[in-house]
Design a protein around this motif. Structure first.
Motif, PDB file in Angstrom:
ATOM      1  N   SER A 249       0.810  -1.225   0.000  1.00 14.41           N
ATOM      2  CA  SER A 249       0.000   0.000   0.000  1.00 14.41           C
ATOM      3  C   SER A 249       0.841   1.272   0.000  1.00 14.41           C
ATOM      4  O   SER A 249       0.356   2.343  -0.367  1.00 14.41           O
ATOM      5  CB  SER A 249      -0.909   0.007   1.229  1.00 14.41           C
ATOM      6  N   GLY A 250       2.071   1.176   0.448  1.00 16.60           N
ATOM      7  CA  GLY A 250       3.029   2.272   0.355  1.00 16.60           C
ATOM      8  C   GLY A 250       2.527   3.587   0.921  1.00 16.60           C
ATOM      9  O   GLY A 250       1.970   3.634   2.018  1.00 16.60           O
ATOM     10  N   PHE A 251       2.744   4.665   0.160  1.00 13.26           N
ATOM     11  CA  PHE A 251       2.362   6.001   0.630  1.00 13.26           C
ATOM     12  C   PHE A 251       0.842   6.152   0.761  1.00 13.26           C
ATOM     13  O   PHE A 251       0.374   6.986   1.538  1.00 13.26           O
ATOM     14  CB  PHE A 251       2.963   7.077  -0.279  1.00 13.26           C
ATOM     15  N   SER A 253      -1.004   4.157   2.221  1.00 14.57           N
ATOM     16  CA  SER A 253      -1.416   3.651   3.533  1.00 14.57           C
ATOM     17  C   SER A 253      -1.525   4.759   4.575  1.00 14.57           C
ATOM     18  O   SER A 253      -2.196   4.606   5.590  1.00 14.57           O
ATOM     19  CB  SER A 253      -0.420   2.594   4.032  1.00 14.57           C
ATOM     20  N   ILE A 254      -0.863   5.887   4.299  1.00 12.88           N
ATOM     21  CA  ILE A 254      -0.846   6.993   5.271  1.00 12.88           C
ATOM     22  C   ILE A 254      -2.253   7.409   5.653  1.00 12.88           C
ATOM     23  O   ILE A 254      -2.557   7.661   6.818  1.00 12.88           O
ATOM     24  CB  ILE A 254      -0.077   8.204   4.688  1.00 12.88           C
ATOM     25  N   SER A 255      -3.135   7.467   4.661  1.00 18.54           N
ATOM     26  CA  SER A 255      -4.482   7.974   4.956  1.00 18.54           C
ATOM     27  C   SER A 255      -5.508   6.852   5.155  1.00 18.54           C
ATOM     28  O   SER A 255      -6.707   7.098   5.122  1.00 18.54           O
ATOM     29  CB  SER A 255      -4.923   8.923   3.834  1.00 18.54           C
ATOM     30  N   MET A 256      -5.019   5.653   5.373  1.00 21.22           N
ATOM     31  CA  MET A 256      -5.949   4.544   5.609  1.00 21.22           C
ATOM     32  C   MET A 256      -6.111   4.260   7.102  1.00 21.22           C
ATOM     33  O   MET A 256      -5.262   4.590   7.911  1.00 21.22           O
ATOM     34  CB  MET A 256      -5.460   3.282   4.882  1.00 21.22           C
ATOM     35  N   ARG A 257      -7.260   3.640   7.411  1.00 16.56           N
ATOM     36  CA  ARG A 257      -7.512   3.169   8.773  1.00 16.56           C
ATOM     37  C   ARG A 257      -6.993   1.739   8.899  1.00 16.56           C
ATOM     38  O   ARG A 257      -7.037   0.972   7.923  1.00 16.56           O
ATOM     39  CB  ARG A 257      -9.021   3.147   9.065  1.00 16.56           C
ATOM     40  N   GLY A 258      -6.635   1.356  10.103  1.00 18.67           N
ATOM     41  CA  GLY A 258      -6.215  -0.024  10.356  1.00 18.67           C
ATOM     42  C   GLY A 258      -7.294  -1.022   9.981  1.00 18.67           C
ATOM     43  O   GLY A 258      -7.017  -2.078   9.403  1.00 18.67           O
ATOM     44  N   SER A 259      -8.545  -0.677  10.302  1.00 17.89           N
ATOM     45  CA  SER A 259      -9.651  -1.601  10.034  1.00 17.89           C
ATOM     46  C   SER A 259      -9.828  -1.871   8.535  1.00 17.89           C
ATOM     47  O   SER A 259     -10.376  -2.879   8.134  1.00 17.89           O
ATOM     48  CB  SER A 259     -10.949  -1.023  10.606  1.00 17.89           C
ATOM     49  N   HIS A 261      -7.062  -1.388   6.362  1.00 17.16           N
ATOM     50  CA  HIS A 261      -5.745  -1.769   5.835  1.00 17.16           C
ATOM     51  C   HIS A 261      -5.372  -3.207   6.181  1.00 17.16           C
ATOM     52  O   HIS A 261      -4.666  -3.879   5.416  1.00 17.16           O
ATOM     53  CB  HIS A 261      -4.677  -0.807   6.374  1.00 17.16           C
ATOM     54  N   ASN A 262      -5.843  -3.696   7.335  1.00 19.63           N
ATOM     55  CA  ASN A 262      -5.450  -5.050   7.746  1.00 19.63           C
ATOM     56  C   ASN A 262      -5.873  -6.081   6.697  1.00 19.63           C
ATOM     57  O   ASN A 262      -6.995  -6.052   6.198  1.00 19.63           O
ATOM     58  CB  ASN A 262      -6.080  -5.400   9.103  1.00 19.63           C
ATOM     59  N   ASP A 263      -4.968  -6.976   6.395  1.00 17.79           N
ATOM     60  CA  ASP A 263      -5.238  -8.042   5.424  1.00 17.79           C
ATOM     61  C   ASP A 263      -5.811  -9.254   6.157  1.00 17.79           C
ATOM     62  O   ASP A 263      -5.076  -9.970   6.854  1.00 17.79           O
ATOM     63  CB  ASP A 263      -3.947  -8.448   4.700  1.00 17.79           C
ATOM     64  N   HIS A 275      -2.566  -5.500   1.093  1.00 17.45           N
ATOM     65  CA  HIS A 275      -1.965  -4.196   1.392  1.00 17.45           C
ATOM     66  C   HIS A 275      -0.525  -4.347   1.859  1.00 17.45           C
ATOM     67  O   HIS A 275       0.283  -3.444   1.744  1.00 17.45           O
ATOM     68  CB  HIS A 275      -2.781  -3.467   2.459  1.00 17.45           C
ATOM     69  N   SER A 276      -0.241  -5.506   2.459  1.00 14.69           N
ATOM     70  CA  SER A 276       1.119  -5.734   2.968  1.00 14.69           C
ATOM     71  C   SER A 276       2.117  -5.851   1.826  1.00 14.69           C
ATOM     72  O   SER A 276       3.320  -5.726   2.046  1.00 14.69           O
ATOM     73  CB  SER A 276       1.166  -7.001   3.807  1.00 14.69           C
TER      74      SER A 276
END
Lengths: 355, 355, 355, 355
Positions: A249-251, A253-259, A261-263, A275-276
């Protein structure tokens, strides 16, 4: 303390300047008793070489690799593979005007200040010509990895503002189907047109390359400093003109939430999203490894620029002759080579995890 | 072949899991006869430690470093500095429920598969607690570098979509003036509010950190693989949760023209712009070094998530207790520490360029 | 560029001075999921510790190792093993008289000149106390190697002019049967008497240690610089007071003919003689590895000696208190430890020979 | 994990087999802006080459080095020096009879078992031909060291039972005055006669080489594993046919008393005796460094020997053609080269001791 070696077990040490006798290297730690396809190595070099198409620099270098050791009756012996790529464009007078000049955003200034001496012909050691040696080692690594099922898909993701924005795995035929090495035919045409336009202006433009690696076994990468993506990042950032690296997800990912982003896992240990980018905690998790590399517009332009000479006086630097308007099509095999070297090295490192 | 060491001359080797007896390390290659400020080292640890403010995890760890060797009458002796940071939160039963569970986007799965065994307490070796050791070595590096004039300014550039977007050098007082460590007071308030909101939701959010380094001498960085920004990139990407790294113009350079991107020289060798980010051809050029690091939202959320256990069965993982809604404020000293270790190492490497 | 690390995959990094808080180390690259016998490690330390018998120094140090990480429920996790051995004899005033004095054939002078500062208490970093950390790592290596059948027999071969002159493999019980660790009871008595006599004179005497390693698999050792005996030699020569190393026929080979020295093969690939000492072309050949290490008489004697101080003035150095008249009985576990670390490291290196 | 590199800062990586296209190497970390005497390098190679005199092997190889990079207008640039030495004696059929045979005390057996494949022509990678690359790097190191006053005297100390037994420094002219490279004319004649006699018998004989290094600055060598003599020992033991190494008093120290062995200081920090061999606590003390290297009789003899083939059947190996009856006269420049590489590397390492 110089830095001409890369890798810990599968280790490449290179030498050579743009315009001295030859460039070359030593590849140590090559797994033994493996049948090499020498032609396939040369084909990788051909993908990098100048003059390969109408949109790249027209400088003529056949970039023919000669292997000197480490191969016996077609097979690796475990001994180091020494090789050279003769420079055909040696010792020209083309660069005399650069002897006392520092070109903007080139390494002329920093090399001169660091070493107190500089081989100014064609950029000397700072020339991207050096990357041909990486392609040789990378082509060997790719063959070894292919034999255990690991496959690479490396392609142009962006030129200027034209972005492909895919993380899919494309076959080599799709990538090689056009001059810019973008597997989407329509976008490729746009990119090619942009490069031709920039070229006409005597200017250059940046770009980005995506690399996707499939069937990497779970477990490559070492806690805590030698995380797999940390060394992939170093590998990419060591390539000329690279300014950025992002994994998964790289840059974004900065504006993503953990919920978000988590794979989440499937029952078989694969994940529903990636995303990882195929690496968790620095260790490959079996999902495709996916990263993106940013290249700046190369510094050599066919326009007059103000600069300084070694005396600190203002001078005008005029671009002449041959240049790449956009380096990313030729950089595709370099990115892939450095990725392959890194993955193979970590595969070999992983063999010592158990007694 | 493990990867618990970083650096070539100034070299840090670390050990320790989140919940065993202690974490710690050995710093070898410390320049001799230098007076250390031990308190200043502890202060750097305090900037990283949990429980430091209302917006970070409330886990209690004093993170007190104990030096065991290498310092004599307050001065470095050139012998390795051994140190430990005792774990106060050891051996709790908090993690028993994780014994057989793989949390989404944690390293549980990859560690288990790689090593065939896993210390599941608090993440074991994959815990970000390990970064405290980096802060110790980094604090020492910073003191050494300060004595030759090199200064660091590291701050939060972005949380979620709120971006500061500066490449300026800010003083420590400005950075430490608020809980999020963003030197713009107004943006800092916005960021803080966002973190509190995310926290309330039991969620997490990503962010970015900018690091600016001033007065780096010309000449640090080694051709061709050990380019200064390549090793800075590796240093950053080895930090937990980091997904991207860019130097100077970074990813923005993709859509720039060479005529626009090239940094024209002033007569004194400085440049009118600094798209290069202080590094040209992999070697520092005397301009401020400037890079940006992307952090994903951390994986531990206070929400139920579907996952799998070691048998491949579906389970629900419930977040509990204490977590960081956004890791970047606490990551500022870690980024700075890794930058300082890298710069000092390359400074020492550069000493052997001439006989 | 300091040198406190040994090994490439199984890698020990140590720290610690004789009289600061503790000595200790980090062992990285430990194969995962292996059950360790902690007591057996401590027993190895007991074989090295001062005060163990009436013929060694009577300095009191329990040398108790504390493991801080890398072991989970009794098993290695693949994470680095951190450990410390607290110094019980810290910060005494015993050494104040040495602050400004350079003792003959000690490292006082060279450390002071090299670093510009010196921790003079008990020799600081140059003290042989540091070797206790090697014994810890070596004991772990020995356990791992024992599980694949590799066994060590290390014993005193010579003290002064009394020589045992065997290359046989002796069991631990035979070696530990007497205070000098020479498996021949009669010669052991002679050696012990000599040591007691030298001790009474306040003098010291040299000695030699033989190490025989059985069941080493064929193939350990790397062409061309990292020959197995080259790294064994470095390992031994890095131990305090060692002045010489020989493998197999060693210095005796100088006066031999090739026709006499060549090891003829049996049909199964073993050899009829073992002049090679188990290593051919730098690679183990399956025969017992056998080498011999020469130790000088240690420099601390209980007699007055002329010397100089830091001002270059003549002073008299008086030996006082406690010393080892002959270091080799206590050096047996150190030699064995360094051999085990080296063999394990090369075993792990050898795992990457094939893909 | 292969071992074709030596050194940490001044680092040599070599490649090449006896009978493939070329041998060669990369020398990285060469101090910049130093004027090289290329002819002097070739002269060192001539001292090692076959066919140089009537007492060495009559195999014809001119051993001409070609430099490919890293030198600009006669000066080092700090970029790696790549070089090759073409093999003139390639691909002969001379070795077909060895394809399936393991010669006694050669590396045939261990290479075959380790790698599963073997380049049997002329010994492949295990051939001492590889040492020519060390001579190239060593010759460069010697020039650099000479510019700061460090000088080498390396000579034959013993052949068979004829021993010179000196630790003096002899000038090159004295050493080169005879074919055996022993600076005592009378003993040299005896040695030469012995070699001729052994040669007539089709046999070989061992020998020893002394190396004395003057004007080494105080402070080279790193505590605790990288003691200067430990790395010198490894350097020597990595040379083909070497079976032993001793520094200073070496094996003779075993039977000495401390009161007799300690080197008492003069007021200027020099010592009255030099049992330490110029190194104290692993660090050079300013006295001449003096060590001795034992060589076994080489394995190739001109006599029939019983051996086995790859099927484990008994075969007779017949020596034929050309061989060295005693290798030490040709090994003198190799010992000196490895010593020079080591000393230069530690000199460069020592530059980072202070900030």
């Amino acid at each position: 303390m110089a830095g001409s070696s890369f890798g810990t077990i599968f280790k490449l040490s290179t030498f050579g300047e743009s315009h001295e006798f030859a460039i070359g290297g030593v590849i140590d730690g090559v797994p033994a008793n493996f049948e090499l396809d020498i032609e396939a190595i040369q084909k990788e070099l051909d993908r990098r070489k100048p003059g390969q198409s109408s949109i790249v620099t027209q400088r003529k270098e056949s970039d023919t690799v000669q292997f000197l050791s480490g191969i016996f009756e077609g097979k690796t012996t475990g001994a180091p593979i020494g090789f050279i790529i003769p420079n055909e464009n040696q010792k020209s007078k083309d660069y005399d005007h650069l002897k006392d000049t520092f070109r903007p955003s080139h390494a002329d200034f920093t090399y001169q200040k660091k070493f107190g001496i500089r081989d100014f012909n064609g950029g000397g050691r700072s020339s991207a010509r050096e990357t041909a040696c990486r392609v040789v080692a990378g082509a060997i690594a790719k063959q070894l990895l292919a034999s255990i099922g690991i496959r690479f898909s490396t392609y142009v993701d962006q030129i200027g503002e034209i972005r492909f924005q895919s993380t899919d795995f494309f076959e080599p035929t799709a990538i090689e189907a056009n001059l810019v090495r973008c597997p989407d035919e329509k976008i490729a045409v746009e990119m090619e047109n942009l490069v031709r336009e920039i070229r006409k202006e005597g200017d250059t433009i940046g770009g980005a390359i995506r690399c996707v690696i499939e069937y990497v076994p779970i477990g490559l990468g070492e806690p805590v400093f030698d995380k797999l993506h940390a060394d992939l990042g170093k590998a990419m950032l060591s390539i000329n003109a690279v300014k950025g690296f992002e994994i998964g997800s790289g840059f974004d990912s900065i504006s993503m939430r953990g919920s978000q982003h988590n794979d989440l896992f499937n029952a078989d240990g694969t994940t529903k999203t990636n995303h990882s980018g195929g690496i968790q905690g620095g260790i490959s998790n079996g999902m495709p490894i996916s990263f993106r590399v940013a290249f700046k517009p190369v510094a050599t332009i066919m326009q007059d620029q103000l600069s300084i000479n070694t005396e600190g006086e203002e001078v005008t630097v005029s671009g002449k002759g041959r240049h790449d308007a956009c380096v990313v099509p030729r950089a595709v095999p370099i990115v892939e080579a450095m990725a392959a070297i890194t993955i193979l090295d970590f595969h070999l490192r992983n063999k010592s995890i158990h007694l």
